[in-house]
Scaffold this motif. Structure first.
Motif, PDB file in Angstrom:
ATOM      1  N   PHE A   1      11.702   8.452  -3.420  1.00 57.72           N
ATOM      2  CA  PHE A   1      12.583   7.622  -3.878  1.00 57.72           C
ATOM      3  C   PHE A   1      13.340   7.339  -1.879  1.00 57.72           C
ATOM      4  N   VAL A   2      13.320   8.013  -0.844  1.00 56.84           N
ATOM      5  CA  VAL A   2      14.253   8.006  -0.007  1.00 56.84           C
ATOM      6  C   VAL A   2      12.932   7.345   1.329  1.00 56.84           C
ATOM      7  N   ARG A   3      12.165   7.297   1.197  1.00 57.15           N
ATOM      8  CA  ARG A   3      11.090   6.868   1.730  1.00 57.15           C
ATOM      9  C   ARG A   3      10.632   5.651   1.251  1.00 57.15           C
TER      10      ARG A   3
ATOM     11  N   TYR B   1       1.880   6.809  -6.496  1.00 60.43           N
ATOM     12  CA  TYR B   1       0.478   7.641  -7.247  1.00 60.43           C
ATOM     13  C   TYR B   1       1.489   9.203  -7.051  1.00 60.43           C
ATOM     14  N   ALA B   2       2.290   9.193  -6.273  1.00 63.36           N
ATOM     15  CA  ALA B   2       2.483  10.711  -5.661  1.00 63.36           C
ATOM     16  C   ALA B   2       3.667  11.494  -7.726  1.00 63.36           C
ATOM     17  N   CYS B   3       4.310  10.001  -7.227  1.00 63.28           N
ATOM     18  CA  CYS B   3       5.311  10.368  -9.001  1.00 63.28           C
ATOM     19  C   CYS B   3       4.440  10.962  -9.568  1.00 63.28           C
ATOM     20  N   TRP B   4       3.330  10.444 -10.424  1.00 58.95           N
ATOM     21  CA  TRP B   4       2.427   9.952 -11.625  1.00 58.95           C
ATOM     22  C   TRP B   4       1.852  11.261 -11.294  1.00 58.95           C
ATOM     23  N   TRP B   5       0.853  11.846 -10.147  1.00 63.91           N
ATOM     24  CA  TRP B   5       0.688  13.555  -9.906  1.00 63.91           C
ATOM     25  C   TRP B   5       2.064  14.395 -10.365  1.00 63.91           C
ATOM     26  N   ALA B   6       2.802  14.243  -9.499  1.00 63.67           N
ATOM     27  CA  ALA B   6       4.161  15.081  -9.744  1.00 63.67           C
ATOM     28  C   ALA B   6       4.473  15.373 -11.055  1.00 63.67           C
ATOM     29  N   LEU B   7       4.430  14.073 -11.721  1.00 67.84           N
ATOM     30  CA  LEU B   7       5.118  14.252 -13.588  1.00 67.84           C
ATOM     31  C   LEU B   7       4.581  15.358 -14.407  1.00 67.84           C
ATOM     32  N   PRO B   8       3.633  15.634 -14.573  1.00 68.02           N
ATOM     33  CA  PRO B   8       2.277  16.202 -15.215  1.00 68.02           C
ATOM     34  C   PRO B   8       2.959  18.132 -14.931  1.00 68.02           C
TER      35      PRO B   8
ATOM     36  N   GLU C   1       0.989  -1.579  -0.332  1.00 65.17           N
ATOM     37  CA  GLU C   1       0.361  -0.070  -0.003  1.00 65.17           C
ATOM     38  C   GLU C   1       0.870   1.110  -0.171  1.00 65.17           C
ATOM     39  N   ARG C   2       1.925   1.545   0.815  1.00 63.36           N
ATOM     40  CA  ARG C   2       3.309   1.914   0.553  1.00 63.36           C
ATOM     41  C   ARG C   2       3.010   2.518  -0.514  1.00 63.36           C
ATOM     42  N   ALA C   3       3.726   1.228  -0.955  1.00 64.79           N
ATOM     43  CA  ALA C   3       4.369   1.443  -2.693  1.00 64.79           C
ATOM     44  C   ALA C   3       3.249   2.444  -3.571  1.00 64.79           C
ATOM     45  N   ARG C   4       2.017   1.660  -3.189  1.00 60.29           N
ATOM     46  CA  ARG C   4       1.390   1.986  -4.122  1.00 60.29           C
ATOM     47  C   ARG C   4       0.922   3.704  -4.078  1.00 60.29           C
ATOM     48  N   TYR C   5       0.845   3.940  -2.619  1.00 59.43           N
ATOM     49  CA  TYR C   5       0.452   5.660  -2.999  1.00 59.43           C
ATOM     50  C   TYR C   5       2.063   6.398  -3.139  1.00 59.43           C
ATOM     51  N   LEU C   6       3.054   6.066  -2.704  1.00 57.18           N
ATOM     52  CA  LEU C   6       4.120   6.821  -3.466  1.00 57.18           C
ATOM     53  C   LEU C   6       4.494   6.608  -5.181  1.00 57.18           C
TER      54      LEU C   6
END
Length: 211
Positions: free
Chosen positions: A209-211, A182-189, A175-180
């Protein structure tokens, strides 16, 4: 959105133009609506806005402007983006509370059952207060008053990306990996909002990456 749209309409009604950005982006949106390169005459003869800043995400304004060809359209779009970010902050706050309560223990004691109504009210109230605090903050007010700017597109993207980072800090495993992710996908644009926003997107990637 209703409050800021009323404010924007009053600006247009009274010809209040704090800067020439609205005229620049209106001419740009007009060009996009005709499937043309963003030539902006207000900046000079045959000035192509692609040579000024890197903001390809503004191509999304083309179809909207084609339906409602008016400078007011850009102001309403900006207000909608701020409203969406406010809504996201409310929902992420509520979800963060729910995850915190989940990790405290799956078994409910008799005292916890008695306090269940309060536990449901506090996340809702806190989320609404945080959302309102953001939406009515001085920085957002100044952004609305300054009229349309391309950075408006970064507001909901940042809210979504950082919201998932917060949720990721409250879970573990898959679940943690999935949220991270999602965070990267939303940050991409965010990198397509303006040339200097790539640094912001990169920093979110480093935190993930650190988390």
């Amino acid at each position: 959105m209703a409050l800021y749209t009323y404010y924007s309409l009053q600006q247009v009604k009274h010809w209040i133009t704090p800067s020439w950005d609205l005229a620049i982006f209106t001419q740009m949106a007009q060009a996009y609506s005709h499937f043309s390169v963003p030539i902006v005459p207000i900046k000079g003869p045959d000035i192509n806005l692609w040579g000024d800043h890197f903001h390809p995400i503004l191509v999304l304004l083309g179809p909207v402007y084609a339906l409602l060809p008016s400078p007011t359209t850009l102001l309403v779009v900006q207000n909608a983006l701020v409203a969406f970010a406010s809504f996201a902050i409310v929902r992420f706050t509520q979800r963060a509370f729910a995850l915190a309560q989940k990790t405290e223990g799956a078994q409910k004691t008799e005292d916890a059952q008695k306090n269940e109504p309060a536990q449901s009210v506090i996340p809702t109230l806190t989320g609404l207060l945080l959302g309102a605090g953001f939406a009515l903050s001085f920085g957002v007010q100044q952004a609305i008053a300054a009229q349309f700017h391309e950075v408006a597109f970064a507001v909901p993207l940042l809210a979504m990306s950082l919201g998932y980072l917060v949720l990721a800090s409250r879970v573990s495993g898959t679940e943690r990996a999935r949220y991270l992710a999602y965070a990267c996908w939303w940050a991409l644009p965010i990198a397509f909002v303006k040339e200097d926003m790539g640094v912001t997107a990169a920093m979110i990637g480093i935190v993930a990456f650190v988390r």
